[in-house]
Design an enzyme around this catalytic site. Structure first.
Site, mmCIF file in Angstrom:
data_model
loop_
_atom_site.group_PDB
_atom_site.id
_atom_site.type_symbol
_atom_site.label_atom_id
_atom_site.label_comp_id
_atom_site.label_asym_id
_atom_site.label_seq_id
_atom_site.Cartn_x
_atom_site.Cartn_y
_atom_site.Cartn_z
ATOM 1 N N TRP A 33 0.847 -1.194 0.000
ATOM 2 C CA TRP A 33 0.000 0.000 0.000
ATOM 3 C C TRP A 33 0.885 1.248 0.000
ATOM 4 C CZ3 TRP A 33 0.522 3.529 3.924
ATOM 5 C CH2 TRP A 33 0.975 3.082 5.156
ATOM 6 N N GLU A 76 6.865 9.026 13.974
ATOM 7 C CA GLU A 76 7.126 8.318 12.712
ATOM 8 C C GLU A 76 8.037 9.150 11.806
ATOM 9 O OE1 GLU A 76 6.360 5.319 11.784
ATOM 10 O OE2 GLU A 76 4.762 4.683 13.140
ATOM 11 N N GLU A 111 8.638 1.827 6.567
ATOM 12 C CA GLU A 111 8.277 2.726 7.678
ATOM 13 C C GLU A 111 8.003 4.155 7.180
ATOM 14 O OE1 GLU A 111 7.796 2.651 10.944
ATOM 15 O OE2 GLU A 111 8.058 0.497 11.211
ATOM 16 N N HIS A 114 4.559 5.523 6.799
ATOM 17 C CA HIS A 114 3.706 5.814 7.954
ATOM 18 C C HIS A 114 3.618 7.313 8.224
ATOM 19 C CE1 HIS A 114 4.766 1.515 9.521
ATOM 20 N NE2 HIS A 114 4.121 1.508 8.370
ATOM 21 N N GLU A 164 8.275 -2.114 18.050
ATOM 22 C CA GLU A 164 7.308 -2.395 16.979
ATOM 23 C C GLU A 164 5.989 -2.889 17.583
ATOM 24 O OE1 GLU A 164 7.693 -1.489 13.972
ATOM 25 O OE2 GLU A 164 9.740 -1.767 13.296
ATOM 26 N N THR A 167 4.225 0.285 18.909
ATOM 27 C CA THR A 167 3.594 1.112 17.873
ATOM 28 C C THR A 167 2.387 0.387 17.279
ATOM 29 O OG1 THR A 167 5.281 0.359 16.323
ATOM 30 C CG2 THR A 167 5.563 2.552 17.221
ATOM 31 N N ASP A 196 1.422 -3.125 9.477
ATOM 32 C CA ASP A 196 2.870 -3.098 9.150
ATOM 33 C C ASP A 196 3.699 -3.291 10.412
ATOM 34 O OD1 ASP A 196 2.458 -2.461 6.482
ATOM 35 O OD2 ASP A 196 3.501 -0.528 6.549
ATOM 36 N N GLU A 197 3.321 -2.574 11.463
ATOM 37 C CA GLU A 197 4.104 -2.638 12.713
ATOM 38 C C GLU A 197 4.090 -4.065 13.270
ATOM 39 O OE1 GLU A 197 5.714 -0.072 12.913
ATOM 40 O OE2 GLU A 197 4.583 1.803 13.009
ATOM 41 N N HIS A 200 6.508 -6.125 11.239
ATOM 42 C CA HIS A 200 7.886 -5.802 11.617
ATOM 43 C C HIS A 200 8.232 -6.395 12.980
ATOM 44 C CE1 HIS A 200 7.708 -1.951 8.887
ATOM 45 N NE2 HIS A 200 7.810 -3.060 8.203
HETATM 46 FE FE LIG Z 1 7.695 0.469 13.249
HETATM 47 FE FE LIG Z 2 5.966 3.038 11.901
#
Ligand SMILES: [Fe+2]
Ligand SMILES: [Fe+2]
Length: 325
Positions: A33, A76, A111, A114, A164, A167, A196-197, A200
């Site tokens: 995305w 971020e 990242e 974000h 991670e 977040t 995503d976090e 990760h």
């Molecule tokens: Fe992150």
């Molecule tokens: Fe992030």
């Protein structure tokens, strides 16, 4: 102090699996995305209508929620600090096609979306004093930040695993609160960032897991050391214009506690989930100091819980220069 060379050996061993690990935990760029997938397209003839809608949806959100969302965005946006820090870890080499530096670049590239997405959203929302937010962002990057891990890969990966997960929790909670306030658009944005976090977090947790297989004593001591120092949040030195370095962090963190986006109990939950993920209770063959570290870590959640029960979060909202006209 020079770190024992075993860390470098462990990093070199893991480096051989970095292609496989990157494929498992990072997404191909063109399938990923992008911020514009969630924002109005300025080439669209109905662009201004869509902005009106976006601003309409933003109206019901609470003051503290705005404060947290802006603070999260600034955190971020300070990505250059984290990338520079990680590039300095022992075993990471920016030359020679080193798998670790490739990972860090690819992770940073993910990242970077974000802060980009949230920043554009905040600009369009009509609720944010962008100049004040930008001043805070520039300060946070310029002030730098000591994660407390030195160049030690073990401590760094404990830190990133923790961070991670943290977040993930905070973006997910902001998504839930935005949805409750009728803002599905923002909820979607924070939702994709949160996932995503989580991805990760799984990667860094696996790196540490693999280190536990290779060097259980030293990674146990690194985990212990990080928890004794406490995991410091990347926004620790946050300030706003005219304010002293770090003076805004407690207000930002109080707002997050008040609306339960990130609390001291979340900190404890994260610790507990890492204890479980890394199977700390059952790891065998430890030397005496690593055994001691394990005992400390296993007892820590309950100790922290007793302290947290006594913490009182101020009820009064702080006035941030970021919000309003
Ligand atoms: Fe992150
Ligand atoms: Fe992030």
């Amino acid at each position: 102090m020079k770190l024992p060379n075993i860390r470098l050996e462990v990093m070199n061993t893991l480096e051989k699996s970095m292609n496989e690990l990157s494929a498992k935990y990072l997404k191909p760029i063109e399938e990923n995305w992008q911020p514009s997938d969630f924002l109005p397209d300025s080439r669209d003839p109905n662009f201004f209508e869509k902005i009106k809608e976006l601003q309409e949806l933003a109206k019901e959100m609470s003051y503290d929620l705005w404060a947290v969302l802006i603070g999260d965005t600034i955190t971020e946006e300070a990505l250059p600090t984290y990338e520079a820090w990680l590039m300095n870890i022992e075993g990471v080499d920016q030359e020679n096609e080193n798998g670790w530096s490739k990972w860090i670049r690819a992770w940073s590239a993910e990242e970077n979306r974000h802060g980009d997405l949230l920043n554009k959203y905040l600009y369009l929302s009509g609720r944010v004093n962008m100049r004040e937010m930008e001043v805070s962002t520039q300060y946070l990057i310029a002030d730098g930040f000591d994660i407390g891990t030195s160049h030690d890969p073990y401590k760094n990966f404990v830190y990133t695993s923790f961070q991670e997960l943290a977040t993930n929790i905070s973006h997910r909670r902001v998504a839930t609160l935005a949805k409750k306030a009728g803002n599905n658009q923002l909820a979607k944005m924070c939702g994709v960032i949160a996932s995503d976090e989580a991805r990760h977090a799984s990667a860094y947790i696996e790196f540490v897991k693999r280190i536990f297989d290779l060097d259980p004593n030293e990674i146990m001591l690194a985990f212990d050391d990080m928890m004794k120092k406490k995991i410091v949040m990347p926004a620790l030195l946050l300030r706003q214009s005219g304010g002293a370095i770090g003076s805004l962090f407690s207000h930002f963190s109080d707002a997050a506690q008040r609306i339960k986006v990130y609390t001291t109990y979340d900190y404890i939950d994260i610790l507990e989930s890492l204890l479980k993920e890394w199977n700390i209770e059952k790891i065998g063959g430890l030397n005496e100091s690593a055994e001691k570290a394990r005992d400390y870590l296993m007892a820590l959640p309950n100790r922290l819980r007793r302290i947290s029960d006594r913490i009182v979060v101020p009820e009064k909202q702080y006035e941030f220069k970021w919000i309003g006209i």
